[in-house]
Design an enzyme around this catalytic site. Structure first.
Site, short mmCIF file in Angstrom:
data_model
loop_
_atom_site.label_atom_id
_atom_site.label_comp_id
_atom_site.label_asym_id
_atom_site.label_seq_id
_atom_site.Cartn_x
_atom_site.Cartn_y
_atom_site.Cartn_z
N HIS A 381 0.80 -1.23 0.00
CA HIS A 381 0.00 0.00 0.00
C HIS A 381 0.83 1.28 0.00
O HIS A 381 0.28 2.36 0.12
CB HIS A 381 -0.91 0.05 1.23
CG HIS A 381 -1.99 -0.97 1.23
ND1 HIS A 381 -3.23 -0.75 0.67
CD2 HIS A 381 -2.03 -2.21 1.73
CE1 HIS A 381 -3.98 -1.82 0.85
NE2 HIS A 381 -3.27 -2.73 1.48
N LYS A 572 -8.40 13.95 4.32
CA LYS A 572 -7.50 12.79 4.35
C LYS A 572 -6.49 13.02 5.47
O LYS A 572 -6.44 14.10 6.05
CB LYS A 572 -6.78 12.65 3.01
CG LYS A 572 -6.15 13.96 2.51
CD LYS A 572 -5.51 13.81 1.14
CE LYS A 572 -6.47 13.91 -0.01
NZ LYS A 572 -6.67 12.69 -0.76
N ARG A 573 -5.71 11.97 5.79
CA ARG A 573 -4.64 12.17 6.76
C ARG A 573 -3.76 13.34 6.33
O ARG A 573 -3.60 13.61 5.14
CB ARG A 573 -3.80 10.90 6.88
CG ARG A 573 -4.47 9.77 7.65
CD ARG A 573 -4.78 10.15 9.08
NE ARG A 573 -3.58 10.22 9.89
CZ ARG A 573 -3.23 9.31 10.80
NH1 ARG A 573 -4.00 8.25 11.03
NH2 ARG A 573 -2.13 9.44 11.50
N LYS A 578 0.81 14.55 0.72
CA LYS A 578 -0.56 14.80 0.25
C LYS A 578 -0.78 16.29 -0.05
O LYS A 578 -1.75 16.68 -0.66
CB LYS A 578 -1.57 14.30 1.27
CG LYS A 578 -1.55 12.77 1.44
CD LYS A 578 -2.55 12.32 2.51
CE LYS A 578 -2.44 10.86 2.88
NZ LYS A 578 -3.10 9.94 1.94
N THR A 680 -8.60 6.51 -2.12
CA THR A 680 -9.96 5.97 -2.30
C THR A 680 -10.97 7.08 -2.04
O THR A 680 -12.09 7.02 -2.56
CB THR A 680 -10.21 4.79 -1.34
OG1 THR A 680 -9.74 5.14 -0.03
CG2 THR A 680 -9.52 3.54 -1.82
N LYS A 684 -14.65 8.16 -3.85
CA LYS A 684 -15.90 8.48 -3.15
C LYS A 684 -16.42 9.84 -3.59
O LYS A 684 -17.63 10.01 -3.83
CB LYS A 684 -15.67 8.46 -1.63
CG LYS A 684 -15.34 7.09 -1.08
CD LYS A 684 -14.70 7.14 0.31
CE LYS A 684 -14.04 5.81 0.62
NZ LYS A 684 -13.12 5.85 1.76
#
Ligand code: 26V
Length: 836
Positions: A381, A572-573, A578, A680, A684
């Protein structure tokens, strides 16, 4: 109903589910009166309350128990009847299952939502309030754990017989609070009022050993190894039924809890040492106390290794027992058992299975190894080097001495095989060795998982390609058929039907109720994408969802946001890769532009952030503080006239995601290319009609291919370009000098415009960015800024925006986790789904 504290939100109360259910009629055939009686009976006899004194939480427990009974009927039939035994079962081993609330999952899949609403209404109880009383099961950090939860739903829905195995943490992921804009961590306590979904099985317990020594005895001329652990723990099973779509199949999530063999040391107690009497028990049972809250760097913590071994060993003992009961012979294990390793966290299961086969069942090594590899498969992952698990050899030798011997032997045989294939290539041997030399010897869990599996998969096309080129390059060369791609997916039942009933109803009206069974039917929306009635209906639904979110923002952040503004969402985290920072920099750029020309017709926009930072991740926590500081200044500046608002919503979790996602217009997927394995949340949000602004990273690449270039805002360096820039040595100062907008933004942050109380707060952050911009924030800034202007342009044309939004939803069918699980089943597990 008494008014005890619950977690009910405005949105929970306001939400209404779809009028039509699975069969196209309101919960066809359900006897509401009977259901009401069952709920009342549970309230009386299981909760021990009367309707007059029951709290919302009591009603939740009673409702959950009544629903659970209906699931259990099917569950027992499937598990206990001899002829129902499936040919092959999947065991999904994951240290994390981020399932969230379960009531609506169960109700929706059983087609009981409307009947339950009616049953409760007759008792003067509101189902949406009851829903809000359920705590989130937050047994995961982020993407990896949520994927495991989506997969459990899909396996039950398409009929893949499966057990999920994990740990029943007493405390899930920490609750995030904010103090003066800084993240504070508070313990999470989901079990404090019990868990109505679970069945405790104190009789299903397995001994787990730690430490001690290995005895070598002579067994008729052959050496035999017996591990004599110094310490024993019991792993006790807690089961939760996982009911699939339409209730046709029920799987099991079995979570292990650690129990001390001796509840108390009577010797110590009798000496008057009351604390000491309990010390051993507390130490042993700490194994399942808390979820490791960091997806930062798990290496080195002994307790974490104990968690991994306890759950891996208990799971293997359990499935081996079941196999022997059913088939009597371990040599047929791969015919009936597929074990999926969710990342390397459970990979100690590889030597543990070898130990069971060789030491306990006397199989020859070579045969045991064949069985092991045929049984296991492994999902990777992340490629981030700092995230790749490794354990010090010294720790392994102390805690798991026999496993360390087995690992050495696996390594020796693997290296011998490699030498045979590529003689003289020492660099190759060093790179594929299970043991990392230098800087203290360590066991590389990624290599262990790779060599112990017949298939190794990445989670998006790009990620899988990069796996072949980077971390697993040499192993891939030696085993060219092992790596395979399985692009992630999401369960549409939770992430569309349950969380966005308004939109779901419109989709059902447009393409038929069959869409609930067959997401590819969403494609029928394509020819309707310009239909103004459909556009307006979806716009209106989105606006209502935005209104609900606005109420939550008002409640929690004391900020009013305009539901007609563009909701620009990054949830998100918090991680540097990111790039929440990139988003904040753009926010400041808009703010600067607004202040320069206050009277221009600025497009109203709301920037919404949510996400947790690992407690030890300083930079991530500073980014949260910066978002909050920028919010404070922007939201209260009268020159902005409320046209730009910023909100960082605290305590992001599954339930909050279920409210934000249906309300999003724009989805931020802006990681440094090559670093986000899949994502993911991107799926969504696109499914719920948000347009994506993103880099060519992870599954964004495939989302772009599905929705088409005209309906997504792609910008920035590609993974290859990122690689090339890094190799050359990237000069952030030059990039900033070339971008006046960015320079102005960084100057403002550096000079304390957003931190007047502590003007130097962000000096290090800005200087750090200029000195070593590891995530290429400055390199991508201009392209990102330009992409945001394209967003503005499209948003101004509502018909064009809605067309793109509908095209997004229409093309997301492929991202259903039912598709993903179908691929795992046929290409990795060799299991035939019975449904779907
Ligand atoms: C991330 C990081 C980031 C920096 C430092 C260390 C570190 C350690 C671990 C991780 C992520 C752990 C694994 C994980 O959750 N991966 C996520 O898996 C999702 C499901 O496949 C995928 O969608 C996400 O892209 C991926 O980050």
């Amino acid at each position: 109903m008494t008014d005890t504290a619950t977690a009910t939100t405005t949105a929970d109360v306001a939400r209404r589910p779809v009028r039509e259910t699975a069969d196209g009629t309101p919960d066809a055939g359900v006897d509401v009166t009977k259901l009401r009686k069952e709920i009342l009976a549970e309230l009386t006899y299981s909760v021990g309350r009367s309707p007059e004194t029951a709290s919302v939480r009591d009603w939740f427990v009673a409702t959950a128990l009544a629903v659970r009974d209906r699931i259990v009927d099917r569950w027992v039939i499937e598990h206990d009847s001899e002829h129902a035994r499936p040919k092959k079962r999947v065991y999904y081993l994951s240290l994390e299952f981020l399932i969230g609330r379960m009531l609506f999952d169960a109700l929706h899949n059983l087609g009981l939502t409307e009947a339950t609403r009616e049953a409760l209404a007759g008792l003067g109880v509101d189902l949406d309030q009851v829903r809000g009383a359920e705590p989130d099961a937050a047994l995961g950090n982020g993407g990896l754990g949520r994927l495991a939860a989506c997969f459990m739903d899909s396996m039950a829905s398409i009929g893949v017989p499966a057990f999920g195995y994990g740990i029943r943490y007493d405390h899930g992921l920490f609750r995030q609070g904010m103090r003066d804009g800084w993240q504070q961590e508070y313990p999470e306590d989901w079990l404090s009022f019990g868990n109505p979904w679970e069945f405790a099985h104190p009789e299903v317990d397995y001994p787990i050993g730690f430490g001690g020594y290995v005895e070598q005895v002579n067994d008729g001329g052959k050496p035999k190894h017996i591990w004599r652990p110094a310490e024993k723990v019991e792993a006790v099973a807690f089961d939760m039924p996982v009911v699939g779509w339409r209730g046709r199949h029920v799987n099991t999530l079995r979570l292990w809890s650690a129990r001390a063999p001796d509840p108390i040391s009577l010797d110590a107690f009798n000496r008057g040492d009351y604390v000491g009497a309990l010390a051993d028990r507390v130490r042993i049972e700490s194994i399942s106390k808390v979820l490791y809250p960091s997806d930062e760097t798990p290496n080195g913590q002994e307790l974490r290794l104990r968690q991994e071994f306890m759950f891996a060993s208990a799971s293997l003992q359990d499935l081996v027992r079941r196999h022997i009961e059913d088939y009597g012979d371990l040599r047929t294990l791969p015919d009936h058992v597929a074990i999926q390793l969710n990342d390397t966290h459970p990979s100690i299961a590889v030597p543990e299975l070898m130990r069971i086969l060789v030491d306990l069942h006397d199989l020859p090594w070579a045969e045991a190894w064949q069985i092991t590899v045929a049984t296991f498969s492994y999902t990777n992952h992340t490629l981030l080097p700092e995230a790749l698990e490794s354990w010090p050899v010294s720790l392994m030798e102390r805690l798991l001495p026999r496993h360390m011997q087995i690992i050495y032997l696996i390594n020796a045989l693997e290296l011998e095989g490699a030498r045979g294939k590529r003689p003289g290539d020492d660099a190759l041997l060093a790179s594929i060795s299970l043991i990392e030399e230098g800087g203290g010897r360590r066991v590389r869990m990624g290599v262990l998982a790779f060599v112990g599996s017949h298939k190794v998969n990445g989670v998006s096309a790009l990620h899988t390609e990069l796996m072949k080129q980077t971390v697993f390059r040499d192993l891939h060369g030696l085993h060219p058929h092992r790596i395979t791609n399985k692009t992630n997916g999401i369960t549409f039942r939770r992430w569309l039907a349950q969380c966005n009933p308004r939109m779901t109803q419109i989709l059902i009206d447009a393409v038929g109720v069959e869409v609930l069974d067959d997401p590819s039917r969403l494609e029928r929306l394509i020819p309707m994408a310009r239909d103004s009635a459909l556009q307006e209906a979806l716009y209106a639904a989105k606006r209502e969802n935005k209104m609900e979110l606005a109420r939550i923002v008002a409640d929690r952040n004391d900020v009013w946001v305009d539901p007609d503004a563009l909701f620009d969402v990054q949830i998100k985290r918090i991680h540097e890769y990111k790039r929440q920072l990139l988003n904040i920099l753009e926010t400041v750029a808009i703010y600067n532009a607004m202040r320069a020309q206050p009277m221009r017709a600025w497009m109203p926009r709301v920037k919404i952030f949510a996400g947790k930072a690992a407690a030890s991740y300083r930079q991530a926590k500073l980014i949260i503080k910066l978002a909050n500081d920028v919010a404070k200044v922007v939201n209260s500046d009268p020159t902005v006239r409320g046209l730009l608002k910023v909100a960082f919503l605290p305590n992001y979790n599954v339930s909050l995601a279920e409210v934000i996602i249906p309300a999003a217009d724009l989805s931020e997927q802006i990681s440094t290319a090559g670093m986000e394995a899949s994502g993911t949340g991107n799926m969504k949000l696109a499914l719920n009609g948000a347009l994506t602004i993103g880099t060519l990273d992870g599954a964004n690449v495939e989302i772009k291919e599905h929705v088409g270039d005209d309906h997504i805002f792609i910008f920035g360096l590609t993974a290859q370009e990122v690689e090339a820039r890094k190799r050359k040595g990237f000069d952030a100062r030059a990039a900033v000098d070339a971008s006046p907008t960015l320079k102005q933004v960084l100057d403002a942050i550096r000079d304390g415009v957003f931190s007047p109380d502590d003007p130097g707060r962000y000096r290090e952050l800005v200087d750090g960015l200029l000195d070593h911009d590891n995530f290429l924030v400055t390199a991508d800034f201009d392209a990102y800024f330009a992409a945001q202007r394209r967003v503005y342009k499209l948003w101004r044309d509502r018909a064009a925006w809605m067309n793109s939004s509908i095209i997004n939803t229409a093309n997301m069918g492929w991202f259903s986790s039912d598709r993903t699980i179908g691929e795992y089943a046929s290409e990795i597990w060799d299991v035939k789904p019975t449904l779907g």
